[in-house]
Scaffold this motif. Structure first.
Motif, PDB file in Angstrom:
ATOM      1  N   GLU A  26       0.832  -1.202   0.000  1.00 34.84           N
ATOM      2  CA  GLU A  26       0.000   0.000   0.000  1.00 34.84           C
ATOM      3  C   GLU A  26       0.865   1.250   0.000  1.00 34.84           C
ATOM      4  OE1 GLU A  26      -2.777   0.008   3.237  1.00 34.84           O
ATOM      5  OE2 GLU A  26      -3.640  -1.912   2.643  1.00 34.84           O
ATOM      6  N   ARG A  27       1.902   1.262   0.836  1.00 32.43           N
ATOM      7  CA  ARG A  27       2.809   2.408   0.909  1.00 32.43           C
ATOM      8  C   ARG A  27       3.501   2.643  -0.414  1.00 32.43           C
ATOM      9  NH1 ARG A  27       4.609   0.673   5.786  1.00 32.43           N
ATOM     10  NH2 ARG A  27       6.413  -0.304   4.838  1.00 32.43           N
ATOM     11  N   LYS A  28       3.922   1.551  -1.065  1.00 32.23           N
ATOM     12  CA  LYS A  28       4.602   1.678  -2.353  1.00 32.23           C
ATOM     13  C   LYS A  28       3.689   2.293  -3.405  1.00 32.23           C
ATOM     14  CE  LYS A  28       8.229  -1.792  -2.355  1.00 32.23           C
ATOM     15  NZ  LYS A  28       8.733  -3.000  -3.002  1.00 32.23           N
ATOM     16  N   THR A  29       2.440   1.839  -3.461  1.00 30.57           N
ATOM     17  CA  THR A  29       1.530   2.383  -4.465  1.00 30.57           C
ATOM     18  C   THR A  29       1.227   3.852  -4.196  1.00 30.57           C
ATOM     19  OG1 THR A  29      -0.386   1.582  -3.224  1.00 30.57           O
ATOM     20  CG2 THR A  29       0.438   0.164  -4.994  1.00 30.57           C
ATOM     21  N   VAL A  30       1.024   4.209  -2.938  1.00 31.69           N
ATOM     22  CA  VAL A  30       0.741   5.609  -2.602  1.00 31.69           C
ATOM     23  C   VAL A  30       1.928   6.492  -2.933  1.00 31.69           C
ATOM     24  CG1 VAL A  30       0.373   7.181  -0.660  1.00 31.69           C
ATOM     25  CG2 VAL A  30      -1.011   5.120  -0.863  1.00 31.69           C
ATOM     26  N   SER A  31       3.134   6.053  -2.577  1.00 32.82           N
ATOM     27  CA  SER A  31       4.314   6.875  -2.843  1.00 32.82           C
ATOM     28  C   SER A  31       4.578   6.975  -4.346  1.00 32.82           C
ATOM     29  CB  SER A  31       5.545   6.329  -2.115  1.00 32.82           C
ATOM     30  OG  SER A  31       5.871   5.042  -2.572  1.00 32.82           O
ATOM     31  N   ARG A  32       4.304   5.913  -5.103  1.00 32.53           N
ATOM     32  CA  ARG A  32       4.477   5.962  -6.548  1.00 32.53           C
ATOM     33  C   ARG A  32       3.511   6.974  -7.157  1.00 32.53           C
ATOM     34  NH1 ARG A  32       2.059   1.740  -8.794  1.00 32.53           N
ATOM     35  NH2 ARG A  32       3.294   0.215  -7.665  1.00 32.53           N
ATOM     36  N   LYS A  33       2.255   6.963  -6.693  1.00 29.99           N
ATOM     37  CA  LYS A  33       1.277   7.922  -7.198  1.00 29.99           C
ATOM     38  C   LYS A  33       1.685   9.350  -6.861  1.00 29.99           C
ATOM     39  CE  LYS A  33      -2.707   4.871  -7.211  1.00 29.99           C
ATOM     40  NZ  LYS A  33      -3.990   4.535  -6.581  1.00 29.99           N
ATOM     41  N   GLN A  34       2.189   9.560  -5.660  1.00 30.70           N
ATOM     42  CA  GLN A  34       2.637  10.901  -5.269  1.00 30.70           C
ATOM     43  C   GLN A  34       3.811  11.351  -6.128  1.00 30.70           C
ATOM     44  OE1 GLN A  34       3.494  10.576  -1.100  1.00 30.70           O
ATOM     45  NE2 GLN A  34       1.406  11.109  -0.481  1.00 30.70           N
ATOM     46  N   ARG A  35       4.756  10.444  -6.361  1.00 26.88           N
ATOM     47  CA  ARG A  35       5.916  10.763  -7.199  1.00 26.88           C
ATOM     48  C   ARG A  35       5.489  11.150  -8.612  1.00 26.88           C
ATOM     49  NH1 ARG A  35       8.676   6.536  -5.260  1.00 26.88           N
ATOM     50  NH2 ARG A  35       8.117   5.229  -7.007  1.00 26.88           N
ATOM     51  N   GLU A  36       4.571  10.352  -9.181  1.00 31.96           N
ATOM     52  CA  GLU A  36       4.099  10.629 -10.531  1.00 31.96           C
ATOM     53  C   GLU A  36       3.339  11.947 -10.580  1.00 31.96           C
ATOM     54  OE1 GLU A  36       1.871   7.186 -11.582  1.00 31.96           O
ATOM     55  OE2 GLU A  36       3.658   5.957 -11.922  1.00 31.96           O
ATOM     56  N   ALA A  37       2.542  12.233  -9.560  1.00 36.47           N
ATOM     57  CA  ALA A  37       1.804  13.495  -9.524  1.00 36.47           C
ATOM     58  C   ALA A  37       2.768  14.671  -9.428  1.00 36.47           C
ATOM     59  CB  ALA A  37       0.831  13.508  -8.349  1.00 36.47           C
ATOM     60  N   GLU A  38       3.804  14.540  -8.631  1.00 34.89           N
ATOM     61  CA  GLU A  38       4.809  15.606  -8.498  1.00 34.89           C
ATOM     62  C   GLU A  38       5.553  15.802  -9.816  1.00 34.89           C
ATOM     63  OE1 GLU A  38       7.042  18.672  -6.958  1.00 34.89           O
ATOM     64  OE2 GLU A  38       5.198  17.759  -6.208  1.00 34.89           O
ATOM     65  N   GLN A  88       5.539  19.234 -12.000  1.00 36.16           N
ATOM     66  CA  GLN A  88       6.771  19.896 -12.426  1.00 36.16           C
ATOM     67  C   GLN A  88       6.794  20.084 -13.941  1.00 36.16           C
ATOM     68  OE1 GLN A  88       9.246  21.205 -10.745  1.00 36.16           O
ATOM     69  NE2 GLN A  88       8.671  20.558  -8.683  1.00 36.16           N
ATOM     70  N   PHE A  89       6.338  19.061 -14.668  1.00 35.47           N
ATOM     71  CA  PHE A  89       6.299  19.133 -16.133  1.00 35.47           C
ATOM     72  C   PHE A  89       5.364  20.254 -16.588  1.00 35.47           C
ATOM     73  CE2 PHE A  89       4.307  17.816 -20.148  1.00 35.47           C
ATOM     74  CZ  PHE A  89       5.430  17.819 -20.968  1.00 35.47           C
ATOM     75  N   GLU A  90       4.174  20.301 -15.998  1.00 36.08           N
ATOM     76  CA  GLU A  90       3.214  21.341 -16.374  1.00 36.08           C
ATOM     77  C   GLU A  90       3.733  22.729 -16.021  1.00 36.08           C
ATOM     78  OE1 GLU A  90      -0.429  20.189 -14.534  1.00 36.08           O
ATOM     79  OE2 GLU A  90      -0.741  18.524 -15.926  1.00 36.08           O
ATOM     80  N   LEU A  91       4.426  22.856 -14.894  1.00 35.75           N
ATOM     81  CA  LEU A  91       5.015  24.130 -14.502  1.00 35.75           C
ATOM     82  C   LEU A  91       6.075  24.570 -15.514  1.00 35.75           C
ATOM     83  CD1 LEU A  91       4.917  26.193 -12.133  1.00 35.75           C
ATOM     84  CD2 LEU A  91       6.836  24.953 -11.158  1.00 35.75           C
ATOM     85  N   LYS A  92       6.892  23.613 -15.943  1.00 41.41           N
ATOM     86  CA  LYS A  92       7.926  23.906 -16.934  1.00 41.41           C
ATOM     87  C   LYS A  92       7.297  24.321 -18.265  1.00 41.41           C
ATOM     88  CE  LYS A  92      10.684  20.498 -17.763  1.00 41.41           C
ATOM     89  NZ  LYS A  92      11.730  19.507 -18.037  1.00 41.41           N
TER      90      LYS A  92
END
Length: 138
Positions: free
Chosen positions: A107-119, A123-127
């Protein structure tokens, strides 16, 4: 109606006091591990159980065999005294705890992966927005 039996074992696991709640229902064992910190008093444990039992996250159920026998009260007292002296948790409980640990890890891995991808996406959209603004001469 199904019979549910629960058992709490409190022991010292350096550097904290730990409680293992074992719950047997429908022939399946579920376990929850609680860290108390300092040595809890009996009334503190009782208060903890009353307030937090329904919020505890028990492990996935592991099959176990339950023996239902009528026992002598003196024999029960002797067994309790022996259990107090030998504070070990059963292997079934350890298996259930390990299963819960693995489940929480995924569960922790999936949540952290989703957070990483969202970040990353943010960042991409900001750029991209900065590039558009720069192109427009802002």
């Amino acid at each position: 109606m199904d019979k549910v039996s629960c058992r709490l074992t409190v022991f010292f696991e350096k550097p904290f006091w730990v409680g293992i709640f074992e719950q047997i229902s429908e022939g399946k064992l579920s376990v929850c591990k609680v860290t108390f910190g300092a040595e809890p008093k009996d009334y503190e444990i009782y208060d903890f159980v009353l307030k937090n039992y329904y919020r505890m996250r028990f492990s996935p159920a592991v099959a176990t065999d339950v023996k239902e026998t009528v026992r002598n009260t003196k024999r029960i007292q002797r067994e309790v005294r022996n259990q107090v002296q030998n504070t070990r948790i059963s292997t079934k409980s350890q298996q259930a705890l390990k299963l819960q640990q693995e489940q929480l890890k995924t569960e922790r891995k999936t949540v952290s992966r989703k957070q990483r991808e969202a970040e990353k996406q943010r960042q991409f959209e900001l750029k991209q927005q900065k590039r558009k603004d720069k192109h427009r001469g802002r």
